[in-house]
Design a protein around this motif. Structure first.
Motif, PDB file in Angstrom:
ATOM      1  N   UNK A  60       0.860  -1.180   0.000  1.00 51.02           N
ATOM      2  CA  UNK A  60       0.000   0.000   0.000  1.00 51.02           C
ATOM      3  C   UNK A  60       0.894   1.226   0.000  1.00 51.02           C
ATOM      4  N   UNK A  61       0.539   2.209  -0.847  1.00 51.46           N
ATOM      5  CA  UNK A  61       1.390   3.380  -1.034  1.00 51.46           C
ATOM      6  C   UNK A  61       0.561   4.652  -1.130  1.00 51.46           C
ATOM      7  N   UNK A  62       1.143   5.762  -0.654  1.00 56.50           N
ATOM      8  CA  UNK A  62       0.536   7.076  -0.855  1.00 56.50           C
ATOM      9  C   UNK A  62       1.524   7.914  -1.657  1.00 56.50           C
ATOM     10  N   UNK A  63       1.041   8.468  -2.768  1.00 54.57           N
ATOM     11  CA  UNK A  63       1.859   9.294  -3.647  1.00 54.57           C
ATOM     12  C   UNK A  63       1.355  10.732  -3.638  1.00 54.57           C
ATOM     13  N   UNK A  64       2.262  11.666  -3.894  1.00 52.17           N
ATOM     14  CA  UNK A  64       1.929  13.080  -4.062  1.00 52.17           C
ATOM     15  C   UNK A  64       2.301  13.486  -5.482  1.00 52.17           C
ATOM     16  N   UNK A  65       1.520  14.389  -6.059  1.00 54.90           N
ATOM     17  CA  UNK A  65       1.797  14.855  -7.416  1.00 54.90           C
ATOM     18  C   UNK A  65       2.294  16.294  -7.392  1.00 54.90           C
ATOM     19  N   UNK A  66       3.152  16.627  -8.336  1.00 54.28           N
ATOM     20  CA  UNK A  66       3.544  18.028  -8.522  1.00 54.28           C
ATOM     21  C   UNK A  66       3.042  18.527  -9.880  1.00 54.28           C
ATOM     22  N   UNK A  67       2.749  17.573 -10.775  1.00 52.51           N
ATOM     23  CA  UNK A  67       2.167  17.867 -12.087  1.00 52.51           C
ATOM     24  C   UNK A  67       0.959  16.962 -12.269  1.00 52.51           C
ATOM     25  N   UNK A  68       0.134  17.272 -13.257  1.00 54.37           N
ATOM     26  CA  UNK A  68      -0.981  16.394 -13.592  1.00 54.37           C
ATOM     27  C   UNK A  68      -0.410  15.088 -14.116  1.00 54.37           C
ATOM     28  N   UNK A  69      -0.929  13.956 -13.601  1.00 60.81           N
ATOM     29  CA  UNK A  69      -0.410  12.647 -13.970  1.00 60.81           C
ATOM     30  C   UNK A  69      -1.479  11.814 -14.660  1.00 60.81           C
ATOM     31  N   UNK A  70      -1.067  11.152 -15.732  1.00 61.80           N
ATOM     32  CA  UNK A  70      -1.905  10.208 -16.461  1.00 61.80           C
ATOM     33  C   UNK A  70      -1.237   8.846 -16.297  1.00 61.80           C
ATOM     34  N   UNK A 116      -5.889   6.239 -15.148  1.00 65.95           N
ATOM     35  CA  UNK A 116      -6.533   7.208 -14.261  1.00 65.95           C
ATOM     36  C   UNK A 116      -5.703   8.484 -14.258  1.00 65.95           C
ATOM     37  N   UNK A 117      -6.354   9.581 -13.890  1.00 63.29           N
ATOM     38  CA  UNK A 117      -5.731  10.909 -13.932  1.00 63.29           C
ATOM     39  C   UNK A 117      -5.783  11.517 -12.543  1.00 63.29           C
ATOM     40  N   UNK A 118      -4.668  12.109 -12.129  1.00 64.28           N
ATOM     41  CA  UNK A 118      -4.591  12.818 -10.855  1.00 64.28           C
ATOM     42  C   UNK A 118      -4.082  14.223 -11.146  1.00 64.28           C
ATOM     43  N   UNK A 119      -4.813  15.214 -10.670  1.00 62.24           N
ATOM     44  CA  UNK A 119      -4.420  16.609 -10.868  1.00 62.24           C
ATOM     45  C   UNK A 119      -3.140  16.925 -10.087  1.00 62.24           C
ATOM     46  N   UNK A 120      -2.500  18.020 -10.424  1.00 59.83           N
ATOM     47  CA  UNK A 120      -1.277  18.465  -9.747  1.00 59.83           C
ATOM     48  C   UNK A 120      -1.555  18.819  -8.297  1.00 59.83           C
TER      49      UNK A 120
END
Length: 93
Positions: free
Chosen positions: A33-43, A70-74
């Protein structure tokens, strides 16, 4: 040139590269199980295996299988659970 990344005590590894459309990574995740953070929009597209994903602002987990994206906003956090070794490709915008 390629840049290698390692996270979560080596349980997630990726290789960063440049495409004609911008930066990308290909990687693998061990069971966990992992938690990630985004700095840019990710596809993010699963290329092998499957991921359970809890997207930002959601209380529900959704399963993503091979060839699903799936897409995650910045500037957001999201959670991933993998129950088998899983590979992905991620494009950054």
């Amino acid at each position: 040139m390629f840049k290698t990344n390692e996270y979560f005590d080596g349980n997630v590894k990726s290789i960063a590269f440049e495409t004609n459309e911008g930066p990308a990574t290909i990687g693998v995740m061990a069971v966990g199980k992992y938690e990630f953070s985004t700095s840019k929009k990710e596809f993010m597209t699963v290329t092998s295996g499957k991921m359970l994903v809890k997207l930002p602002d959601s209380d529900e987990w959704k399963e993503f299988n091979k060839n699903e994206t799936f897409i995650v906003e910045a500037n957001k956090k999201f959670n991933v659970e993998v129950n088998e070794e899983t590979a992905y490709i991620c494009f950054y915008k």
